[in-house]
Design a protein around this motif. Structure first.
Motif, PDB file in Angstrom:
ATOM      1  N   GLU A   1      -5.168 -11.891  -0.702  1.00 59.66           N
ATOM      2  CA  GLU A   1      -5.324 -11.755   0.749  1.00 59.66           C
ATOM      3  C   GLU A   1      -5.272 -10.311   1.230  1.00 59.66           C
ATOM      4  O   GLU A   1      -5.637 -10.029   2.376  1.00 59.66           O
ATOM      5  CB  GLU A   1      -4.226 -12.547   1.465  1.00 59.66           C
ATOM      6  CG  GLU A   1      -4.291 -14.037   1.246  1.00 59.66           C
ATOM      7  CD  GLU A   1      -3.196 -14.746   2.019  1.00 59.66           C
ATOM      8  OE1 GLU A   1      -3.365 -14.947   3.236  1.00 59.66           O
ATOM      9  OE2 GLU A   1      -2.168 -15.073   1.405  1.00 59.66           O
ATOM     10  N   CYS A   2      -4.813  -9.390   0.394  1.00 57.61           N
ATOM     11  CA  CYS A   2      -4.699  -7.998   0.802  1.00 57.61           C
ATOM     12  C   CYS A   2      -6.081  -7.433   1.137  1.00 57.61           C
ATOM     13  O   CYS A   2      -7.035  -7.597   0.370  1.00 57.61           O
ATOM     14  CB  CYS A   2      -4.040  -7.174  -0.298  1.00 57.61           C
ATOM     15  SG  CYS A   2      -3.667  -5.485   0.189  1.00 57.61           S
ATOM     16  N   LYS A   3      -6.189  -6.737   2.261  1.00 52.02           N
ATOM     17  CA  LYS A   3      -7.480  -6.281   2.768  1.00 52.02           C
ATOM     18  C   LYS A   3      -7.886  -4.901   2.260  1.00 52.02           C
ATOM     19  O   LYS A   3      -9.006  -4.453   2.554  1.00 52.02           O
ATOM     20  CB  LYS A   3      -7.448  -6.240   4.299  1.00 52.02           C
ATOM     21  CG  LYS A   3      -7.154  -7.575   4.957  1.00 52.02           C
ATOM     22  CD  LYS A   3      -7.064  -7.413   6.467  1.00 52.02           C
ATOM     23  CE  LYS A   3      -6.716  -8.723   7.148  1.00 52.02           C
ATOM     24  NZ  LYS A   3      -6.576  -8.564   8.622  1.00 52.02           N
ATOM     25  N   THR A   4      -7.028  -4.214   1.543  1.00 50.38           N
ATOM     26  CA  THR A   4      -7.352  -2.858   1.104  1.00 50.38           C
ATOM     27  C   THR A   4      -6.658  -2.520  -0.201  1.00 50.38           C
ATOM     28  O   THR A   4      -5.613  -3.092  -0.528  1.00 50.38           O
ATOM     29  CB  THR A   4      -6.932  -1.834   2.181  1.00 50.38           C
ATOM     30  OG1 THR A   4      -7.260  -0.514   1.748  1.00 50.38           O
ATOM     31  CG2 THR A   4      -5.428  -1.901   2.441  1.00 50.38           C
ATOM     32  N   ASN A   5      -7.255  -1.570  -0.926  1.00 47.13           N
ATOM     33  CA  ASN A   5      -6.624  -1.017  -2.124  1.00 47.13           C
ATOM     34  C   ASN A   5      -5.956   0.319  -1.837  1.00 47.13           C
ATOM     35  O   ASN A   5      -5.332   0.896  -2.723  1.00 47.13           O
ATOM     36  CB  ASN A   5      -7.667  -0.836  -3.229  1.00 47.13           C
ATOM     37  CG  ASN A   5      -8.209  -2.159  -3.748  1.00 47.13           C
ATOM     38  OD1 ASN A   5      -7.464  -3.128  -3.883  1.00 47.13           O
ATOM     39  ND2 ASN A   5      -9.501  -2.198  -4.048  1.00 47.13           N
ATOM     40  N   GLU A   6      -6.090   0.810  -0.603  1.00 40.39           N
ATOM     41  CA  GLU A   6      -5.495   2.094  -0.227  1.00 40.39           C
ATOM     42  C   GLU A   6      -3.984   1.957  -0.106  1.00 40.39           C
ATOM     43  O   GLU A   6      -3.461   0.961   0.359  1.00 40.39           O
ATOM     44  CB  GLU A   6      -6.082   2.576   1.099  1.00 40.39           C
ATOM     45  CG  GLU A   6      -5.604   3.957   1.531  1.00 40.39           C
ATOM     46  CD  GLU A   6      -5.927   5.033   0.519  1.00 40.39           C
ATOM     47  OE1 GLU A   6      -4.997   5.422  -0.240  1.00 40.39           O
ATOM     48  OE2 GLU A   6      -7.098   5.451   0.451  1.00 40.39           O
ATOM     49  N   ARG A   7      -3.274   3.004  -0.551  1.00 38.41           N
ATOM     50  CA  ARG A   7      -1.819   3.006  -0.475  1.00 38.41           C
ATOM     51  C   ARG A   7      -1.280   4.225   0.274  1.00 38.41           C
ATOM     52  O   ARG A   7      -0.093   4.273   0.575  1.00 38.41           O
ATOM     53  CB  ARG A   7      -1.218   2.990  -1.886  1.00 38.41           C
ATOM     54  CG  ARG A   7      -1.524   1.711  -2.675  1.00 38.41           C
ATOM     55  CD  ARG A   7      -0.854   0.506  -2.050  1.00 38.41           C
ATOM     56  NE  ARG A   7      -1.021  -0.692  -2.857  1.00 38.41           N
ATOM     57  CZ  ARG A   7      -2.016  -1.565  -2.730  1.00 38.41           C
ATOM     58  NH1 ARG A   7      -2.948  -1.349  -1.784  1.00 38.41           N
ATOM     59  NH2 ARG A   7      -2.100  -2.629  -3.488  1.00 38.41           N
TER      60      ARG A   7
END
Length: 291
Positions: free
Chosen positions: A42-48
């Protein structure tokens, strides 16, 4: 077995306990860091790294992303860093960068960013927090540079909420906040390191002692035990049965006299509720500090 030999044996026993603690530290730490592969779909991004306030150089951002990836894989949780100031546009998260209460505002922003992107290592479990789902294992750090103040907040969820108490989260931000203005990358690295250490523990209330500290404590206890007991043995008994009696004392009467009876009753209230501290599941925990 003479006294000296007894003390030596006692010292070895205490040192043995120190070695047991030493080994137990590693066993427990490794057990707590075991985790399944990430399965959050469900996570909308790979950015951290969200450097809205432009406090990191491009190379520092890349360094931080690499270190975060290693931490996530080692611990089994999503780890996110956010920098912001009063000019940051947070409308995407339905949040406002400007507030008279920087503490609650920064906390709210951290939680909203986590919820918006659905950060977390596992799928968000069924629950009652957000749209019928409980937050998944993650840590989101928001460093808020306002015009006359700064506040950094560490938001926890899932297993991170259970293992990092709110007071521990506050101490982590205090440790990193000391150098946040002078060395932003170093400050985040400090908080990452302390977060990893906290995740090695089963509960978030007490700091997880290093094996070296456990060994020193055991050694100190053994030495203190020997010194105290040897000093006791150094003294000799100076009293005998004749010191306070000439041997002619007689027992005149032997009776037990019952003076009074007193009974005190105490009512203990019981409850089926759980009053424990931060736990996994549900919404978010965390703590912050000014910098």
């Amino acid at each position: 077995m003479n006294a000296v030999r007894k003390f030596i044996v006692a010292m070895l026993v205490v040192l043995g306990l120190g070695i047991v603690f030493f080994i137990g530290y590693f066993v427990k730490s490794n057990a707590n860091l075991k985790h399944d592969a990430r399965n959050n779909t469900e996570c909308k991004t790979n950015e951290r790294v969200f450097d809205y306030a432009d406090k990191l150089s491009d190379s520092e951002e890349e360094t931080l992303r690499g270190e975060i990836a290693e931490l996530e894989d080692k611990v089994g949780m999503d780890f996110v860093v956010v920098t912001m100031d009063q000019y940051t546009d947070l409308s995407e998260y339905d949040a406002d960068a400007v507030s008279y209460d920087i503490e609650s505002n920064t906390k709210d922003i951290a939680e909203k960013i986590c919820d918006y992107y659905r950060f977390g290592w596992e799928e968000w479990p069924a629950g009652t927090y957000l749209d019928g789902r409980d937050a998944s294992t993650s840590v989101v750090i928001v460093a808020n540079w306002q015009e006359n103040d700064g506040y950094v907040y560490l938001c926890t969820a899932g297993k991170a909420k259970k293992r990092i108490s709110d007071s521990k989260a506050t101490s982590i931000t205090e440790y990193g906040g000391k150098i946040l203005r002078s060395d932003t990358l170093g400050a985040f690295e400090r908080m990452m390191s302390r977060t990893e250490t906290a995740m090695k523990s089963s509960t978030g209330g007490l700091k997880f002692l290093s094996p070296f500290i456990c060994f020193l404590v055991s050694l100190g206890a053994a030495i203190a035990f020997c010194i105290v007991n040897l000093s006791k043995k150094a003294g000799k008994d100076t009293t005998t049965a004749s010191t306070y009696s000439d041997g002619n004392a007689k027992e005149l009467d032997r009776r037990d006299i019952f003076i009074r009876k007193e009974v005190t009753s105490v009512t203990i209230q019981s409850s089926s509720g759980d009053s424990g501290g931060s736990g996994g599941g549900g919404g978010h925990g965390g703590g912050g500090s000014h910098f």
